[in-house]
Design an enzyme around this catalytic site. Structure first.
Site: not given
Ligand code: GLC
Ligand code: CA
Length: 563
Positions: A98, A199, A256, A328-329
């Site tokens: 990541d 991310d 993302e 995970h979100d």
């Molecule tokens: C992304 C991650 C999430 C995190 C956020 C801040 O959305 O998937 O889990 O809290 O970024 O880094």
């Protein structure tokens, strides 16, 4: 389209804190992942994405990094990572890390220096602006609730944090910072990882006017996405990032990024796009547990289907989305897509068939293969996640009672997807031999990997799904084939055809609990996958097909015979 090594990846996402503990501290770690590689190989995937394992105070469970160059001791060492990379390679599995470069932890030494001297070198690594006493520079709302600005001591200086207070945003306008990040990225690529999941990258560019916006809630703040997501000008940084890092290693990058305007899709994930692939978010905001779709799961699934198909058409021949149902979100997909009383082997096994054979890169999230679900907590204190707490506070502010707010949190908190992996019916689900950092779902006694090693289990069906996706006789069609929706008018069938060089593959899924007959007639040349045991031979000739409740059927057809 030029073929690339990563086109045929089938991924598995690991949330390391909750995957497998190896040293009895109740926290998952890298040696734990190594120990489970055999299980992953059996599942049939060829890529793992590991959520952040860098040094971190864990305010956002690793998405707040305090040293980019180190592995957090909680997870192990760099040696463990190297070993993981080489052990995975022996099993044909690529490791993706990541990459969190929109922000650091507030405990990162850069930020600590910035606090001491906001005008100095490190002050310029972050976004620090003047407010007016207690009034922040503007009224942007953090993505995790509350003001996006935090005051530095009792000065007029504020720093921007789009996520938690412990995650100050980096200042991408600063070239010196950018170069430092590129060096760090290349050091990790040197270790032999296959690439990165990137991310929150859509947020690195902010609208530089930082103006106030009309409030959109009782807190007087504004969610201002258009001022800090995919903001015009971000392209320059994305190109520079790619040229200075990813391109040099021919690595795979998965970003993302939500809501990419259609005209920019090619720039993002076309042949020479900034990334190899991006997640397709288009189903993430649908849940039968909450909001608009509450109690309307069938209509919801039909709506998701239509959106997904539209996206498939848009991307056809241009690039690759990453298709997934869980991460995970967001809460687990059985909960999001199906009422509890409808969850059974057939309904759960049709779920992966909805997305695994679409064009793009399929990803499984840990535990999805055994049908893990969330479970309601009795008190808000049972949650660990700051974003969840902030949401809870917002619900109270909106006027909900504590009971109502907790009910909403139980239906929506992303932490429902972060409970420890359920490996066996032993104490703590075989995840650890001590009490884990986060409670195990009590259903582990029946829902666990050991129990599902048997033929006919959900996990066994997932193995069939990945095997068919990677079967060399069909892989090219899944990866490069055209996409044609089928049966969309039924409101019950999620159907499509994929074809490539004369091969035609049909996927038909009845996503409801009622039988349904297809509208079109098909010729079934060979059944490739079925979540019901087929006793009778496929019908001869071209016929409409009666699909049983939740039936997921994949077959090879004879293209010339299709209507
Ligand atoms: C992304 C991650 C999430 C995190 C956020 C801040 O959305 O998937 O889990 O809290 O970024 O880094
Ligand atoms: Ca551990």
């Amino acid at each position: 389209m030029k073929e690339k090594w990563w086109h045929s990846l089938v991924g598995y996402q690991i949330y390391p804190k909750s995957f497998q503990d190896s040293n009895s501290d109740g926290i998952g770690d890298l040696p734990g992942i190594i120990r489970r590689l055999e299980d992953l190989e059996q599942l049939g995937i060829n890529m793992i994405w590991i959520c952040p394992v860098y040094q971190s105070p864990m305010m956002d469970h690793g998405y707040d990094i305090s040293d980019y160059t180190k592995i957090d001791p909680m997870f192990g060492t760099k040696e463990d990572l190297k070993q993981l990379i080489s052990e995975a390679k022996k099993r044909g599995i690529t490791v993706i890390m990541d990459l969190v470069i929109n922000h650091t932890s507030s405990l990162h030494p850069w930020f600590q220096e910035a606090l001491k001297n906001p005008e100095g070198k490190y002050g310029k690594y972050y976004i620090i602006r003047k407010g007016d006493g207690e009034i922040p520079p503007n009224n942007w709302r953090s993505l995790f609730g509350g003001s996006a600005w935090e005051r530095i001591g009792d000065s007029d200086n504020y720093y921007l944090h789009l996520f938690t207070v412990g995650q100050p945003d980096l200042n991408w306008e600063n070239e010196e910072l950018r170069k430092e990040l590129y060096r760090m990225i290349n050091d990790w690529l040197e270790l032999g990882i296959g690439g990165f999941r990137i991310d929150a990258i859509a947020h690195i560019k902010k609208d530089l006017s930082y103006r106030n916006l009309p409030p959109d809630g009782p807190d007087g703040l504004h969610a201002g996405m258009q001022w800090f997501r995919n903001v015009e000008g971000i392209e320059t940084y994305l190109r520079e990032l790619k040229e200075n890092t990813f391109d040099r290693y021919d690595c795979f990058t998965l970003a993302e990024v939500d809501d990419i305007p259609e005209e920019r899709l090619n720039a993002y994930i076309g042949e020479n796009g900034y990334y190899s692939s991006v997640f397709d978010f288009c189903h993430c905001f649908h849940s039968q547990l909450d909001g608009k779709w509450k109690g309307h799961w069938k209509e919801m699934l039909a709506d998701i289907r239509d959106r997904v198909f539209e996206r498939q058409k848009k991307m056809e021949g241009k690039g690759f989305f990453c298709n997934y149902q869980e991460n995970h979100d967001i809460i687990r997909v059985p909960d999001r897509f199906l009422p509890k009383e409808k969850q059974n082997f057939h309904s759960l096994s049709m779920l992966p068939v909805l997305y695994f054979f679409l064009a793009g890169i399929p990803m499984i999230y840990q535990g999805q293969e055994i049908g893990m679900t969330g479970y309601p907590r009795e008190k808000i204190g049972d949650y660990e996640d700051l974003a969840t707490y902030n949401n809870y506070q917002e619900y109270l502010l909106e006027g909900m009672t504590p009971e109502e707010a907790l009910e909403k949190i139980n239906a929506t908190s992303r932490e429902n997807a972060r409970t420890p992996m359920q490996w066996s019916s032993e104490a703590y689900a075989g995840f650890s031999d001590v009490k884990p950092w986060f409670d195990v779902n009590p259903d582990y006694v029946t829902c666990n990997v050991e129990e599902q090693r048997r033929p006919g289990s959900l996990r066994d069906f997932f193995r069939k799904v990945t095997a068919l996706r990677r079967d060399s006789a069909y892989e090219k069609t899944w990866v490069y084939g055209s996409f044609l929706p089928q049966e969309q008018e039924t409101g019950q069938i999620w159907g499509f055809q994929r074809s490539y060089k004369g091969q035609e593959l049909i996927v038909l899924v009845n996503f409801t609990d009622q039988p349904v007959r297809t509208v079109q007639a098909y010729l079934i040349r060979k059944v490739l996958l079925d979540n019901y045991e087929r006793t009778e031979k496929p019908e001869q000739g071209r016929n409409t097909i009666m699909l049983r409740p939740w039936q997921a059927l994949v077959f090879e057809s004879d293209g010339s015979d299709l209507i």
